[in-house]
Design an enzyme around this catalytic site. Structure first.
Site, PDB file in Angstrom:
ATOM      1  CG  LEU A 118      -0.566   0.264   2.582  1.00  0.00           C
ATOM      2  CD1 LEU A 118      -0.525   1.758   2.860  1.00  0.00           C
ATOM      3  CD2 LEU A 118      -1.529  -0.389   3.527  1.00  0.00           C
ATOM      4  CG  HIS A 119       1.565   3.055  -3.125  1.00  0.00           C
ATOM      5  ND1 HIS A 119       1.294   1.724  -3.379  1.00  0.00           N
ATOM      6  CD2 HIS A 119       1.250   3.718  -4.261  1.00  0.00           C
ATOM      7  CE1 HIS A 119       0.852   1.598  -4.614  1.00  0.00           C
ATOM      8  NE2 HIS A 119       0.804   2.803  -5.175  1.00  0.00           N
ATOM      9  CE1 TYR A 120      -3.827   7.119   2.984  1.00  0.00           C
ATOM     10  CE2 TYR A 120      -1.946   5.979   3.942  1.00  0.00           C
ATOM     11  CZ  TYR A 120      -3.288   6.308   3.967  1.00  0.00           C
ATOM     12  OH  TYR A 120      -4.085   5.835   4.978  1.00  0.00           O
TER      13      TYR A 120
END
Length: 166
Positions: A118-120
């Site tokens: 996951l990564h914003y």
């Protein structure tokens, strides 16, 4: 007809895809500039998107390979949130956008290009940046080289660790 050259994009389209996760960083910082890593905290880091939607496109990512928010510890979640806040402050100070898109796509069906880690996403936006080029030409104009953007942003991250871990 005018022609806009964006040869860097073909590297992403046709280039080999890495076997390893691009967000799983080595502990050494020797390749941080090459990888476009701007800052490292205890549980997370900030990296520029190598194939950005706009100049200054950043990603705030946990070090630990996790695909969902529910897999993160409270400490990791807190540092990610503090990182987003710090990056927002930095983007406003350095890039002076009129807005910022911040998003998190969990899973391939949700639009994540790298669903396993996951990564914003943080994309600075300016009024008119989705001009006729993007709408009609399906082309985005990048006004600054990645290395120049990196050099402009990296000094702002000197106090990042103190901000996100305090």
């Amino acid at each position: 007809m005018d022609v806009l050259w964006a040869p860097w994009r073909m590297d992403y389209i046709l280039g080999p895809k890495p076997d390893a996760c691009v967000f799983c960083l080595p502990e050494t910082r020797e390749t941080d500039r090459e990888r476009l890593v701007l800052a490292r905290g205890r549980h997370s880091f900030v990296i520029m998107n190598k194939f950005p939607y706009n100049s200054g496109h950043l990603m705030v990512t946990p070090f630990r390979h996790a695909s969902c928010l529910t897999q993160l510890t409270p400490e990791e979640n807190l540092e990610l949130t503090r990182g987003l806040t710090t990056c927002t402050r930095i983007i406003h100070a350095c890039m002076r956008p009129q807005g910022i898109n911040i998003g998190l796509n969990l899973g391939e069906a949700a639009g994540s290009g790298i669903a396993a880690h996951l990564h914003y996403q943080m994309v600075p936006r300016w009024n008119g940046d989705s001009s006729f080029m993007a709408v009609f030409g399906e082309t985005r104009v990048m006004p600054e080289l990645l290395a120049a953007t990196y050099d402009r942003l990296v000094p702002f991250f000197s106090e990042y660790l103190a901000t996100v871990t305090s």
